[in-house]
Design a protein around this motif. Structure first.
Motif, PDB file in Angstrom:
ATOM      1  N   ASN A  43      28.821 -26.033 -24.228  1.00 42.24           N
ATOM      2  CA  ASN A  43      27.907 -24.938 -23.775  1.00 42.24           C
ATOM      3  C   ASN A  43      27.282 -23.933 -24.617  1.00 42.24           C
ATOM      4  N   VAL A  44      26.123 -24.462 -24.452  1.00 38.63           N
ATOM      5  CA  VAL A  44      24.460 -23.887 -25.226  1.00 38.63           C
ATOM      6  C   VAL A  44      23.758 -23.265 -24.923  1.00 38.63           C
ATOM      7  N   LEU A  45      24.342 -22.006 -24.355  1.00 38.16           N
ATOM      8  CA  LEU A  45      22.206 -21.227 -24.273  1.00 38.16           C
ATOM      9  C   LEU A  45      20.903 -21.284 -24.781  1.00 38.16           C
ATOM     10  N   LEU A  46      20.417 -21.558 -25.222  1.00 42.49           N
ATOM     11  CA  LEU A  46      18.985 -21.810 -25.889  1.00 42.49           C
ATOM     12  C   LEU A  46      18.062 -20.998 -24.978  1.00 42.49           C
ATOM     13  N   ARG A  52      29.041 -17.932 -31.236  1.00 46.96           N
ATOM     14  CA  ARG A  52      28.319 -17.540 -31.945  1.00 46.96           C
ATOM     15  C   ARG A  52      26.683 -18.496 -31.311  1.00 46.96           C
ATOM     16  N   ALA A  53      26.071 -17.061 -32.601  1.00 50.58           N
ATOM     17  CA  ALA A  53      24.076 -17.624 -32.452  1.00 50.58           C
ATOM     18  C   ALA A  53      23.900 -18.687 -33.888  1.00 50.58           C
ATOM     19  N   ALA A  54      23.096 -19.306 -33.856  1.00 51.78           N
ATOM     20  CA  ALA A  54      22.383 -20.057 -34.751  1.00 51.78           C
ATOM     21  C   ALA A  54      21.687 -20.582 -34.750  1.00 51.78           C
ATOM     22  N   GLY A  55      20.558 -20.440 -35.644  1.00 53.09           N
ATOM     23  CA  GLY A  55      18.928 -21.429 -35.124  1.00 53.09           C
ATOM     24  C   GLY A  55      18.800 -22.346 -35.220  1.00 53.09           C
ATOM     25  N   LEU A  56      17.886 -23.308 -34.060  1.00 56.03           N
ATOM     26  CA  LEU A  56      17.832 -24.314 -34.789  1.00 56.03           C
ATOM     27  C   LEU A  56      17.427 -25.118 -35.734  1.00 56.03           C
ATOM     28  N   ASP A  57      17.157 -24.197 -36.449  1.00 55.06           N
ATOM     29  CA  ASP A  57      16.959 -25.370 -37.507  1.00 55.06           C
ATOM     30  C   ASP A  57      18.119 -26.055 -38.093  1.00 55.06           C
ATOM     31  N   SER A  58      19.519 -25.407 -37.835  1.00 59.74           N
ATOM     32  CA  SER A  58      20.832 -25.352 -39.075  1.00 59.74           C
ATOM     33  C   SER A  58      21.389 -26.142 -37.553  1.00 59.74           C
ATOM     34  N   LEU A  59      21.201 -26.981 -36.600  1.00 58.98           N
ATOM     35  CA  LEU A  59      21.956 -27.740 -35.753  1.00 58.98           C
ATOM     36  C   LEU A  59      20.880 -28.930 -35.497  1.00 58.98           C
ATOM     37  N   GLN A  60      22.251 -29.971 -35.315  1.00 59.62           N
ATOM     38  CA  GLN A  60      21.801 -31.004 -35.038  1.00 59.62           C
ATOM     39  C   GLN A  60      21.984 -31.606 -33.567  1.00 59.62           C
ATOM     40  N   PRO A  61      21.281 -32.303 -32.431  1.00 60.08           N
ATOM     41  CA  PRO A  61      21.942 -32.757 -31.258  1.00 60.08           C
ATOM     42  C   PRO A  61      23.422 -32.209 -31.519  1.00 60.08           C
ATOM     43  N   ALA A  62      23.935 -32.988 -32.468  1.00 60.00           N
ATOM     44  CA  ALA A  62      25.627 -33.645 -32.400  1.00 60.00           C
ATOM     45  C   ALA A  62      26.597 -32.164 -31.929  1.00 60.00           C
ATOM     46  N   ASP A  63      25.813 -31.190 -32.684  1.00 58.28           N
ATOM     47  CA  ASP A  63      26.614 -29.487 -32.573  1.00 58.28           C
ATOM     48  C   ASP A  63      26.372 -29.197 -31.259  1.00 58.28           C
ATOM     49  N   LEU A  64      25.471 -29.668 -30.109  1.00 63.93           N
ATOM     50  CA  LEU A  64      25.466 -29.418 -28.681  1.00 63.93           C
ATOM     51  C   LEU A  64      26.786 -29.907 -28.280  1.00 63.93           C
ATOM     52  N   VAL A  65      26.891 -31.479 -27.965  1.00 69.77           N
ATOM     53  CA  VAL A  65      27.335 -32.089 -27.780  1.00 69.77           C
ATOM     54  C   VAL A  65      28.914 -31.496 -27.787  1.00 69.77           C
ATOM     55  N   ARG A  66      29.374 -30.769 -29.624  1.00 71.28           N
ATOM     56  CA  ARG A  66      30.306 -31.250 -29.885  1.00 71.28           C
ATOM     57  C   ARG A  66      31.323 -29.645 -29.113  1.00 71.28           C
ATOM     58  N   GLU A  67      29.880 -28.916 -28.853  1.00 69.87           N
ATOM     59  CA  GLU A  67      30.671 -27.549 -28.541  1.00 69.87           C
ATOM     60  C   GLU A  67      30.224 -27.115 -27.434  1.00 69.87           C
ATOM     61  N   PRO A 118      19.238 -38.609 -28.253  1.00 68.25           N
ATOM     62  CA  PRO A 118      20.960 -38.981 -28.485  1.00 68.25           C
ATOM     63  C   PRO A 118      21.257 -38.405 -27.447  1.00 68.25           C
ATOM     64  N   SER A 119      22.557 -39.496 -26.314  1.00 69.45           N
ATOM     65  CA  SER A 119      22.750 -38.817 -24.811  1.00 69.45           C
ATOM     66  C   SER A 119      23.706 -37.080 -25.227  1.00 69.45           C
ATOM     67  N   LEU A 120      22.803 -36.144 -24.230  1.00 66.38           N
ATOM     68  CA  LEU A 120      23.783 -34.879 -24.271  1.00 66.38           C
ATOM     69  C   LEU A 120      24.072 -34.904 -23.179  1.00 66.38           C
ATOM     70  N   ALA A 121      24.962 -35.824 -22.525  1.00 67.68           N
ATOM     71  CA  ALA A 121      25.528 -35.513 -21.461  1.00 67.68           C
ATOM     72  C   ALA A 121      27.389 -35.098 -22.021  1.00 67.68           C
ATOM     73  N   GLY A 122      27.309 -34.203 -21.029  1.00 70.49           N
ATOM     74  CA  GLY A 122      28.491 -33.703 -20.686  1.00 70.49           C
ATOM     75  C   GLY A 122      28.464 -31.930 -21.635  1.00 70.49           C
ATOM     76  N   VAL A 123      26.858 -32.072 -21.794  1.00 63.08           N
ATOM     77  CA  VAL A 123      26.762 -30.109 -22.495  1.00 63.08           C
ATOM     78  C   VAL A 123      25.970 -29.162 -21.257  1.00 63.08           C
ATOM     79  N   LYS A 124      26.357 -28.591 -21.009  1.00 64.26           N
ATOM     80  CA  LYS A 124      26.098 -27.465 -20.318  1.00 64.26           C
ATOM     81  C   LYS A 124      25.685 -26.689 -21.085  1.00 64.26           C
TER      82      LYS A 124
END
Length: 549
Positions: A97-100, A80-95, A128-134
């Motif tokens: 795999n992130v391409l920015l 899925r694609a999403a604007g950074l204004d709709s995201l929090q750091p926790a969204d990166l941790v949950r998903e 926040p810690s982003l450990a585990g995010v690729k």
């Protein structure tokens, strides 16, 4: 042969969720055609979630992110694609795999829709810690701004790593021609993520990209040859400026646009400047050279129509240079984007621009803006040049026509607001309209004066505040007028007004933003932090939009 499944409209999903699920299921079937039958449950659980986040000021990063999300779905990702204004750091941790993808604007600043996310990962000791995010970052920029080239992407990449995220492939920094590098980057990223252990699928509604004018018909790569209809001086005699009203015909193109969009214009370099460069480098103007994309042409023709030469004007070489080295150091001549200054409802089959011709002297040499003087001086009426539309979803009138609109556009920044007002008039929008316009002198530089005054007379323009900086000893600017009208401006904001700014990013847009913070504090009775939060909420709700350059 597999048939693409259709989630019925009666299903309890939104249109975006239904479209995402249809694409998701289609991807499963496409994979199943070569891998043999599998159950939906087992295939779904093995799909890797992939978030493609974008920070976009003019729409390039957004369009690219949505396109790559579709490509990733075809490769088996739950993307899925999403604007950074709709995201929090926790969204990166949950998903995970992130391409920015992010652009840079102003003096190395984050795009407007990335500022809240950037603030969230820079919380002085509370990040926040982003450990585990690729992750990996694609940075979009413009080499003409060498000091701040791709700076937003560079800062984002470094900060994600500082917070513990793992970089799967190195960041790629792109110039204005980013398609090839973006393709290589995304392909490498998809391959790298595909080799990682499978993670649990996170079902979330995708941001679905609607077809745009660039995807069919005439495009940036296949521009429409638009005839020049008008080239009118907007300044009167005695002005220090030369601002032009430029109009092109769209007849026969099948193209349309929305107010807020930009027009891409293919331009040519000034032959006189080209001749001076060739002479300074003692080169043969008739020698054949390779063109940026394909083919060959005489050097003079290549420099006029195919290569950027702005950085060469006035440069006298210390040592002789070979023709191949000379051409090898040049970038491809790029089309220029201009804010559209018209509404199709007011001018069918036409598109208008408001262009300030750039001419100045430096160290005894006359300099000319490539695109502005091409349009002002070198493109005859009736002649054509290639044009295409650049969709700007970040700069749109309110969906609710009853909402008030506040527009701040000094100088050529008036362009999109002429379009907005034409649109609001043509559609009979009942919402109030307030324009702040400024320039040097009222008698010579009141652009579109007759049309603006007529809008005031008819009530289309509810309020007009002008700031002509040179008409008095103390210079007055649009931000001055904003502060003077702080109480009423605050009332409009509290009524849900949308606030727009167009013009210079380095000075005017920053000064207007500072004034807006001050107004919310003084007239709204808020602290500095509360004013910043108020503006952040406006940006999130698309009530504070900027078209700056």
């Amino acid at each position: 042969m597999n048939t693409v499944p259709i989630i019925p409209e009666s299903a309890p999903f939104s249109a975006e969720q239904r479209a995402w699920l249809n694409g998701f299921l289609a991807g499963l079937l496409n994979r199943g055609a070569s891998a043999g039958p599998t159950s939906l449950g087992s295939s779904a659980s093995s799909q890797r979630p992939l978030l493609i986040a974008f920070g976009s000021q003019s729409g390039n990063a957004e369009s690219l992110a949505k396109r790559l999300a579709r490509e990733a779905a075809g490769r088996g990702f739950a993307a899925r694609a999403a604007g950074l204004d709709s995201l929090q750091p926790a969204d990166l941790v949950r998903e995970q795999n992130v391409l920015l993808i992010t652009s840079t604007w102003g003096e190395g600043d984050m795009p407007d829709n990335a500022t809240s996310f950037w603030d969230a990962i820079n919380q002085n000791g509370n990040s926040p810690s982003l450990a585990g995010v690729k992750y990996s970052v694609l940075a979009l920029g413009d080499m003409n701004y060498a000091d701040t080239f791709c700076l937003a992407g560079k800062k984002m990449d470094a900060r994600l790593a500082e917070l513990g995220a793992t970089r799967i492939i190195d960041r790629v920094d792109c110039d204005v021609e980013f398609d090839d590098l973006a393709k290589t980057w995304s392909s490498s990223a998809f391959d790298a993520l595909a080799s990682e252990p499978t993670t649990t699928l996170t079902l979330a509604p995708a941001v679905v990209a609607e077809p745009s004018v660039q995807e069919t018909g005439y495009t940036k790569k296949n521009p429409f040859p638009a005839p020049l209809l008008a080239n009118l001086a907007l300044n009167t005699s005695g002005s220090a400026k030369d601002t032009r009203h430029i109009a092109f015909s769209l007849a026969g193109s099948g193209l349309d646009y929305e107010v807020g969009d930009a027009l891409g214009v293919y331009v040519k370099n000034c032959p006189e400047v080209v001749d001076s460069i060739i002479s300074a480098h003692a080169l043969d103007p008739n020698a054949d050279v390779a063109l940026p994309d394909d083919g060959v042409a005489p050097l003079r023709d290549a420099l006029i129509g195919f290569y950027e030469i702005r950085h060469l004007h006035g440069v006298i070489p210390v040592n002789p240079i070979t023709l191949s080295d000379f051409i090898g150091g040049l970038r491809k001549l790029q089309p220029r984007l201009y804010s559209i200054a018209s509404s199709l409802k007011a001018h069918p089959e036409e598109v208008h621009l408001c262009v300030g011709a750039v001419r100045y002297e430096l160290h005894g040499l006359q300099h000319k803006g490539v695109a502005s003087t091409f349009l002002a001086d070198r493109l005859p009426l009736g002649e054509t040049t290639g044009v295409f539309f650049h969709v700007a979803k970040h700069f749109r009138l309110p969906e609710d026509p009853k909402k008030p609109v506040i527009m701040v556009g000094p100088g050529t920044g008036i362009a999109p607001f002429r379009a907005f007002l034409e649109e609001r008039e043509a559609t009979g929008s009942p919402g109030k309209n307030w324009l702040f316009f400024g320039d040097q002198r009222r008698t010579t530089d009141f652009l579109y004066q007759d049309q603006i005054i007529e809008w005031v007379r008819k009530g289309v323009l509810t309020r007009l505040d002008t700031a002509f900086s040179r008409d008095q000893e103390e210079k007055i600017y649009v931000q001055t007028r904003m502060i003077q009208a702080a109480s009423e401006l605050w009332q409009w904001l509290e009524e849900g007004a949308h606030f727009y700014v167009c013009g210079d990013a380095k000075r005017m847009a920053k000064d207007v933003d500072t004034a807006l913070h001050e107004i919310i504090q003084t007239a709204g009775g808020k602290s500095a932090d509360e004013a910043a939060a108020y503006i952040a909420e406006m940006k999130k709700n698309k009530r504070y939009q900027r078209d700056v350059y």
